[in-house]
Design a protein around this motif. Sequence first.
Motif, PDB file in Angstrom:
ATOM      1  N   MET A   1      23.260   9.825 -18.575  1.00  0.00           N
ATOM      2  CA  MET A   1      22.747   8.491 -18.325  1.00  0.00           C
ATOM      3  C   MET A   1      22.051   8.467 -16.965  1.00  0.00           C
ATOM      4  N   TYR A   2      20.862   7.868 -16.934  1.00  0.00           N
ATOM      5  CA  TYR A   2      20.103   7.786 -15.694  1.00  0.00           C
ATOM      6  C   TYR A   2      20.117   6.354 -15.158  1.00  0.00           C
ATOM      7  N   ILE A   3      20.317   6.244 -13.860  1.00  0.00           N
ATOM      8  CA  ILE A   3      20.271   4.967 -13.149  1.00  0.00           C
ATOM      9  C   ILE A   3      19.229   5.099 -12.044  1.00  0.00           C
ATOM     10  N   GLY A   4      18.418   4.071 -11.856  1.00  0.00           N
ATOM     11  CA  GLY A   4      17.415   4.089 -10.798  1.00  0.00           C
ATOM     12  C   GLY A   4      17.842   3.249  -9.608  1.00  0.00           C
ATOM     13  N   GLN A   5      17.344   3.619  -8.429  1.00  0.00           N
ATOM     14  CA  GLN A   5      17.557   2.812  -7.227  1.00  0.00           C
ATOM     15  C   GLN A   5      16.308   2.903  -6.370  1.00  0.00           C
ATOM     16  N   ILE A   6      15.736   1.749  -6.046  1.00  0.00           N
ATOM     17  CA  ILE A   6      14.512   1.679  -5.245  1.00  0.00           C
ATOM     18  C   ILE A   6      14.876   1.122  -3.880  1.00  0.00           C
ATOM     19  N   THR A   7      14.518   1.867  -2.853  1.00  0.00           N
ATOM     20  CA  THR A   7      14.900   1.460  -1.505  1.00  0.00           C
ATOM     21  C   THR A   7      13.707   1.562  -0.571  1.00  0.00           C
ATOM     22  N   ASP A   8      13.891   1.124   0.655  1.00  0.00           N
ATOM     23  CA  ASP A   8      12.811   1.070   1.642  1.00  0.00           C
ATOM     24  C   ASP A   8      13.315   1.697   2.932  1.00  0.00           C
ATOM     25  N   THR A   9      12.745   2.838   3.294  1.00  0.00           N
ATOM     26  CA  THR A   9      13.147   3.484   4.543  1.00  0.00           C
ATOM     27  C   THR A   9      12.080   3.371   5.620  1.00  0.00           C
ATOM     28  N   ALA A  10      10.934   2.744   5.291  1.00  0.00           N
ATOM     29  CA  ALA A  10       9.835   2.662   6.254  1.00  0.00           C
ATOM     30  C   ALA A  10       9.705   1.284   6.878  1.00  0.00           C
ATOM     31  N   ASN A  11      10.541   0.339   6.470  1.00  0.00           N
ATOM     32  CA  ASN A  11      10.481  -1.010   7.013  1.00  0.00           C
ATOM     33  C   ASN A  11      10.852  -1.000   8.495  1.00  0.00           C
ATOM     34  N   ALA A  12      10.474  -2.058   9.196  1.00  0.00           N
ATOM     35  CA  ALA A  12      10.820  -2.157  10.620  1.00  0.00           C
ATOM     36  C   ALA A  12      12.329  -2.153  10.818  1.00  0.00           C
ATOM     37  N   THR A  13      13.049  -2.679   9.836  1.00  0.00           N
ATOM     38  CA  THR A  13      14.514  -2.661   9.891  1.00  0.00           C
ATOM     39  C   THR A  13      15.044  -2.047   8.599  1.00  0.00           C
ATOM     40  N   PRO A  14      14.902  -0.721   8.420  1.00  0.00           N
ATOM     41  CA  PRO A  14      15.352  -0.078   7.190  1.00  0.00           C
ATOM     42  C   PRO A  14      16.858  -0.192   7.024  1.00  0.00           C
ATOM     43  N   LEU A  15      17.291  -0.210   5.775  1.00  0.00           N
ATOM     44  CA  LEU A  15      18.711  -0.378   5.486  1.00  0.00           C
ATOM     45  C   LEU A  15      19.174   0.735   4.545  1.00  0.00           C
ATOM     46  N   PRO A  16      19.262   1.965   5.049  1.00  0.00           N
ATOM     47  CA  PRO A  16      19.670   3.078   4.186  1.00  0.00           C
ATOM     48  C   PRO A  16      21.085   2.930   3.668  1.00  0.00           C
ATOM     49  N   GLU A  17      21.886   2.057   4.301  1.00  0.00           N
ATOM     50  CA  GLU A  17      23.261   1.906   3.849  1.00  0.00           C
ATOM     51  C   GLU A  17      23.352   1.294   2.455  1.00  0.00           C
ATOM     52  N   SER A  18      22.313   0.569   2.005  1.00  0.00           N
ATOM     53  CA  SER A  18      22.324   0.060   0.631  1.00  0.00           C
ATOM     54  C   SER A  18      22.405   1.215  -0.358  1.00  0.00           C
ATOM     55  N   LEU A  19      21.566   2.217  -0.151  1.00  0.00           N
ATOM     56  CA  LEU A  19      21.594   3.407  -1.005  1.00  0.00           C
ATOM     57  C   LEU A  19      22.912   4.152  -0.845  1.00  0.00           C
ATOM     58  N   ALA A  20      23.437   4.202   0.374  1.00  0.00           N
ATOM     59  CA  ALA A  20      24.710   4.893   0.607  1.00  0.00           C
ATOM     60  C   ALA A  20      25.831   4.258  -0.209  1.00  0.00           C
ATOM     61  N   GLY A  21      25.833   2.928  -0.293  1.00  0.00           N
ATOM     62  CA  GLY A  21      26.846   2.244  -1.086  1.00  0.00           C
ATOM     63  C   GLY A  21      26.731   2.572  -2.563  1.00  0.00           C
ATOM     64  N   VAL A  22      25.490   2.622  -3.062  1.00  0.00           N
ATOM     65  CA  VAL A  22      25.254   2.995  -4.457  1.00  0.00           C
ATOM     66  C   VAL A  22      25.748   4.414  -4.717  1.00  0.00           C
ATOM     67  N   GLU A  23      25.361   5.336  -3.844  1.00  0.00           N
ATOM     68  CA  GLU A  23      25.725   6.746  -4.038  1.00  0.00           C
ATOM     69  C   GLU A  23      27.236   6.953  -3.979  1.00  0.00           C
ATOM     70  N   ALA A  24      27.902   6.285  -3.041  1.00  0.00           N
ATOM     71  CA  ALA A  24      29.349   6.465  -2.903  1.00  0.00           C
ATOM     72  C   ALA A  24      30.077   6.009  -4.160  1.00  0.00           C
ATOM     73  N   ALA A  25      29.672   4.858  -4.700  1.00  0.00           N
ATOM     74  CA  ALA A  25      30.328   4.354  -5.910  1.00  0.00           C
ATOM     75  C   ALA A  25      30.077   5.281  -7.094  1.00  0.00           C
ATOM     76  N   ILE A  26      28.850   5.757  -7.244  1.00  0.00           N
ATOM     77  CA  ILE A  26      28.521   6.630  -8.372  1.00  0.00           C
ATOM     78  C   ILE A  26      29.291   7.948  -8.286  1.00  0.00           C
ATOM     79  N   LYS A  27      29.402   8.511  -7.096  1.00  0.00           N
ATOM     80  CA  LYS A  27      30.123   9.782  -6.949  1.00  0.00           C
ATOM     81  C   LYS A  27      31.589   9.630  -7.333  1.00  0.00           C
ATOM     82  N   ARG A  28      32.200   8.512  -6.962  1.00  0.00           N
ATOM     83  CA  ARG A  28      33.596   8.297  -7.349  1.00  0.00           C
ATOM     84  C   ARG A  28      33.724   8.098  -8.852  1.00  0.00           C
TER      85      ARG A  28
END
Length: 358
Positions: A1-28
């Motif tokens: 099963m494939y899940i997509g996640q679209i994030t923004d790392t180039a914004n003036a205030t990037p929020l990579p932790e959103s992706l980190a939360g997604v990845e942590a939950a999926i790994k568990r």
Amino acid sequence: MYIGQITDTANATPLPESLAGVEAAIKRINAEGGINGRVITLITCDDKADANEAAKCARQAVRENVSATIGNNSNFGEAILSVLERGGVASIGQLPITQQDFASPVAFPLQAGSAGMIAGAAKLLASQGATAIALAAVDSPAGALNEQFANAGLAATSAKVLGLTLVPIEAPDYASYAATVARGSDGILIGMNSDQAGRFVQSLKQAGASQRIALTVGAVPPSMVIRLGAASQGLLVTSPFRPIEAGGASNAQYLADMKAYAPRAKKNVFSQGGWVAVETFVRVMKARKITDFSPANVLDVMGSLEDFDAGDMIPPLTTNTTLPAPYNRLFVNKVMFARIQNGQLALIDEEWHGGLIQ
């Protein structure tokens, strides 16, 4: 099963932790055997702070036949959702920023976003006795909407908005703006990011302001509370999720997942948002014993929920209802009320306060 996640790392205030939360939950979840025997493969895409790139990311998600996109964090919801609509792909738990995030038939936001938090902050001030509320926000199209949202939150109260002061992001000094909002008010609502909000609170305190002050939880991370020191005492805060400091079963699992799979990522409302988006999807699919993870079936299942228990980080979720425009998809029109006490965020009560945006 494939899940997509679209994030923004180039914004003036990037929020990579959103992706980190997604990845942590999926790994568990995968470590526990996946969803009904199916492991999750995450496909991520960076929109590079560009609407065209965001649309390309959405087209990639459709082309890769993802079951859904989960926990998207982008300023270009309109570009993304228009593509996902044509492809029949759900967007679950995206950070709601644009109007389309609350209107698209494939959108399933799990929070009231900045609109709900500003409305909630106004309602919180009124509940604490404020009757004349002054607003301060960043001078931007989004900031200009704060008065509309605050008025919505005050609709059932006797409190009134005195006015909105827009502060240029490049302003070197906030003293004059702080003086404006302090004049004649007994409550002040600050709609800014953490750096600006911290400077504004300091300017108010240095000017001797004693009014109640309310902000959204993203504006007062622990690092900002530490920097403010005594000036943070008593600040009122609205949160779209149960605050991390308030504990609960979902926060305990979230913290365990972040420690195990994303130990360097920030634990804040943004990583919470990514994590709870995955957790909600997984709980729904397991509860319904879903084995068909086609985009069309996932979209149907997500749109059929009524008082669904997704854990205590968010209130029960109902999606099988028709809501009035322009907030057709405002399924979670509630926030929690908190305040800063002795350097810690503490709940004022255990209630989910709703009826914010009509």
